[in-house]
Design a protein around this motif. Sequence first.
Motif, PDB file in Angstrom:
ATOM      1  N   UNK A 152      -1.334 -10.046   5.850  1.00  0.00           N
ATOM      2  CA  UNK A 152      -1.349 -10.586   4.495  1.00  0.00           C
ATOM      3  C   UNK A 152      -2.274 -11.783   4.507  1.00  0.00           C
ATOM      4  N   UNK A 153      -2.236 -12.582   3.436  1.00  0.00           N
ATOM      5  CA  UNK A 153      -3.119 -13.743   3.373  1.00  0.00           C
ATOM      6  C   UNK A 153      -2.703 -14.843   4.340  1.00  0.00           C
ATOM      7  N   UNK A 154      -1.438 -14.821   4.835  1.00  0.00           N
ATOM      8  CA  UNK A 154      -1.000 -15.899   5.717  1.00  0.00           C
ATOM      9  C   UNK A 154      -0.410 -15.425   7.041  1.00  0.00           C
ATOM     10  N   UNK A 174       1.219  18.488  15.653  1.00  0.00           N
ATOM     11  CA  UNK A 174       2.604  18.211  16.000  1.00  0.00           C
ATOM     12  C   UNK A 174       2.826  16.869  16.656  1.00  0.00           C
ATOM     13  N   UNK A 175       1.745  16.169  17.015  1.00  0.00           N
ATOM     14  CA  UNK A 175       1.890  15.011  17.883  1.00  0.00           C
ATOM     15  C   UNK A 175       1.450  13.690  17.286  1.00  0.00           C
ATOM     16  N   UNK A 176       0.854  13.676  16.111  1.00  0.00           N
ATOM     17  CA  UNK A 176       0.219  12.447  15.642  1.00  0.00           C
ATOM     18  C   UNK A 176       0.448  12.264  14.148  1.00  0.00           C
ATOM     19  N   UNK A 177       0.656  11.012  13.737  1.00  0.00           N
ATOM     20  CA  UNK A 177       0.700  10.677  12.314  1.00  0.00           C
ATOM     21  C   UNK A 177       0.112   9.295  12.105  1.00  0.00           C
ATOM     22  N   UNK A 178      -0.420   9.068  10.923  1.00  0.00           N
ATOM     23  CA  UNK A 178      -0.898   7.752  10.513  1.00  0.00           C
ATOM     24  C   UNK A 178      -0.258   7.443   9.166  1.00  0.00           C
ATOM     25  N   UNK A 179       0.300   6.231   9.030  1.00  0.00           N
ATOM     26  CA  UNK A 179       1.071   5.887   7.837  1.00  0.00           C
ATOM     27  C   UNK A 179       0.651   4.525   7.306  1.00  0.00           C
ATOM     28  N   UNK A 180      -0.234   4.470   6.302  1.00  0.00           N
ATOM     29  CA  UNK A 180      -0.532   3.201   5.630  1.00  0.00           C
ATOM     30  C   UNK A 180       0.594   2.851   4.667  1.00  0.00           C
ATOM     31  N   UNK A 181       0.861   1.561   4.508  1.00  0.00           N
ATOM     32  CA  UNK A 181       1.997   1.146   3.693  1.00  0.00           C
ATOM     33  C   UNK A 181       1.735  -0.215   3.049  1.00  0.00           C
ATOM     34  N   UNK A 182       2.222  -0.385   1.823  1.00  0.00           N
ATOM     35  CA  UNK A 182       2.171  -1.661   1.116  1.00  0.00           C
ATOM     36  C   UNK A 182       3.570  -2.275   1.112  1.00  0.00           C
ATOM     37  N   UNK A 183       3.674  -3.571   1.501  1.00  0.00           N
ATOM     38  CA  UNK A 183       4.945  -4.279   1.563  1.00  0.00           C
ATOM     39  C   UNK A 183       4.920  -5.394   0.521  1.00  0.00           C
ATOM     40  N   UNK A 184       5.927  -5.400  -0.368  1.00  0.00           N
ATOM     41  CA  UNK A 184       5.950  -6.348  -1.479  1.00  0.00           C
ATOM     42  C   UNK A 184       7.246  -7.150  -1.427  1.00  0.00           C
ATOM     43  N   UNK A 185       7.206  -8.458  -1.133  1.00  0.00           N
ATOM     44  CA  UNK A 185       8.414  -9.285  -1.221  1.00  0.00           C
ATOM     45  C   UNK A 185       8.781  -9.495  -2.683  1.00  0.00           C
ATOM     46  N   UNK A 186      10.070  -9.321  -3.012  1.00  0.00           N
ATOM     47  CA  UNK A 186      10.482  -9.370  -4.411  1.00  0.00           C
ATOM     48  C   UNK A 186      10.929 -10.756  -4.849  1.00  0.00           C
ATOM     49  N   UNK A 187      11.601 -11.498  -3.981  1.00  0.00           N
ATOM     50  CA  UNK A 187      12.110 -12.800  -4.389  1.00  0.00           C
ATOM     51  C   UNK A 187      11.986 -13.839  -3.289  1.00  0.00           C
ATOM     52  N   UNK A 188      11.082 -13.636  -2.364  1.00  0.00           N
ATOM     53  CA  UNK A 188      10.911 -14.560  -1.250  1.00  0.00           C
ATOM     54  C   UNK A 188       9.978 -15.699  -1.650  1.00  0.00           C
ATOM     55  N   UNK A 189      10.413 -16.920  -1.488  1.00  0.00           N
ATOM     56  CA  UNK A 189       9.595 -18.072  -1.833  1.00  0.00           C
ATOM     57  C   UNK A 189       8.352 -18.112  -0.955  1.00  0.00           C
ATOM     58  N   UNK A 190       7.198 -18.093  -1.569  1.00  0.00           N
ATOM     59  CA  UNK A 190       5.945 -18.118  -0.823  1.00  0.00           C
ATOM     60  C   UNK A 190       5.580 -16.800  -0.193  1.00  0.00           C
ATOM     61  N   UNK A 191       6.340 -15.732  -0.462  1.00  0.00           N
ATOM     62  CA  UNK A 191       6.052 -14.430   0.128  1.00  0.00           C
ATOM     63  C   UNK A 191       4.769 -13.829  -0.411  1.00  0.00           C
ATOM     64  N   UNK A 192       4.042 -13.136   0.430  1.00  0.00           N
ATOM     65  CA  UNK A 192       2.777 -12.524   0.062  1.00  0.00           C
ATOM     66  C   UNK A 192       2.853 -11.013   0.277  1.00  0.00           C
ATOM     67  N   UNK A 193       2.164 -10.263  -0.575  1.00  0.00           N
ATOM     68  CA  UNK A 193       2.023  -8.833  -0.358  1.00  0.00           C
ATOM     69  C   UNK A 193       1.300  -8.588   0.966  1.00  0.00           C
ATOM     70  N   UNK A 194       1.682  -7.533   1.652  1.00  0.00           N
ATOM     71  CA  UNK A 194       1.068  -7.232   2.947  1.00  0.00           C
ATOM     72  C   UNK A 194       0.710  -5.761   3.009  1.00  0.00           C
ATOM     73  N   UNK A 195      -0.311  -5.467   3.781  1.00  0.00           N
ATOM     74  CA  UNK A 195      -0.713  -4.091   4.054  1.00  0.00           C
ATOM     75  C   UNK A 195      -0.433  -3.803   5.520  1.00  0.00           C
ATOM     76  N   UNK A 196       0.189  -2.673   5.787  1.00  0.00           N
ATOM     77  CA  UNK A 196       0.508  -2.280   7.159  1.00  0.00           C
ATOM     78  C   UNK A 196       0.037  -0.859   7.407  1.00  0.00           C
ATOM     79  N   UNK A 197      -0.265  -0.579   8.658  1.00  0.00           N
ATOM     80  CA  UNK A 197      -0.631   0.782   9.053  1.00  0.00           C
ATOM     81  C   UNK A 197      -0.094   1.031  10.457  1.00  0.00           C
TER      82      UNK A 197
END
Length: 220
Positions: free
Chosen positions: A46-48, A188-211
């Motif tokens: 994320x940004x921080x 059968x052996x491999x996967x890739x999973x991109x994901x967006x993580x959004x804090x809903x009520x966390x003070x100072x929380x930032x959206x994050x991208x994960x893979x």
Amino acid sequence: MRIRFVVLLLGSFVVFGTDVHAQTCRGSVAIEHTARGIVDFGTAFSSDTNAYGVNVGGGSTSWFAAGGIQGLRYPDLPARTWALTGIGGVQFAADPGGYIEICPIGMVSWERTNNLFAQEDVTGYTLTTTGGVSAGVTPFQSSLVALVPTAGLFISSADAHVSAPENSGSGRETFWRFQAGVGVLIGNRFSVTPMLIIPLDQEGGEKAFAISYSFSFGRR
């Protein structure tokens, strides 16, 4: 309090030649009857915060568990931190065909930071416990590829402690987060999973991208 990244390792695995399947609620490969385990490499940023880690786990068609280690980097701190992580859950079919799956999931993370604020005698740690529910659907699958959209809602409680020779302190924060992504299973052996993580009520929380990248290994 910064968002804690937990790279998840979940899923199910079937023999080549049949349809590719997933631990649908998480959108990754995993274990059914022919593989012994999976290993997952992931990163989140994320940004921080920047995080990276590895998990190893096992399970069956109905339950899963994993443990691993992560490194984290906060731009405003001179020291890198590391964390031990663990996750476990069960999977239930929400429809007779098994295209929609729901997973209650529990997670724990113990993060350690040395030399806080550039002071060699100041250390800290944070224990974060998380619980929630994740769900996924399989709109497309073949013998080679499957697409698995997934989403989840989680609540976390983070207990932070700082230790210094003359003064120590602690604090607790509870917050919700929503995450969504799409798992792409190849063979059968491999996967890739991109994901967006959004804090809903966390003070100072930032959206994050994960893979994350997951590999199944071994045979029963």
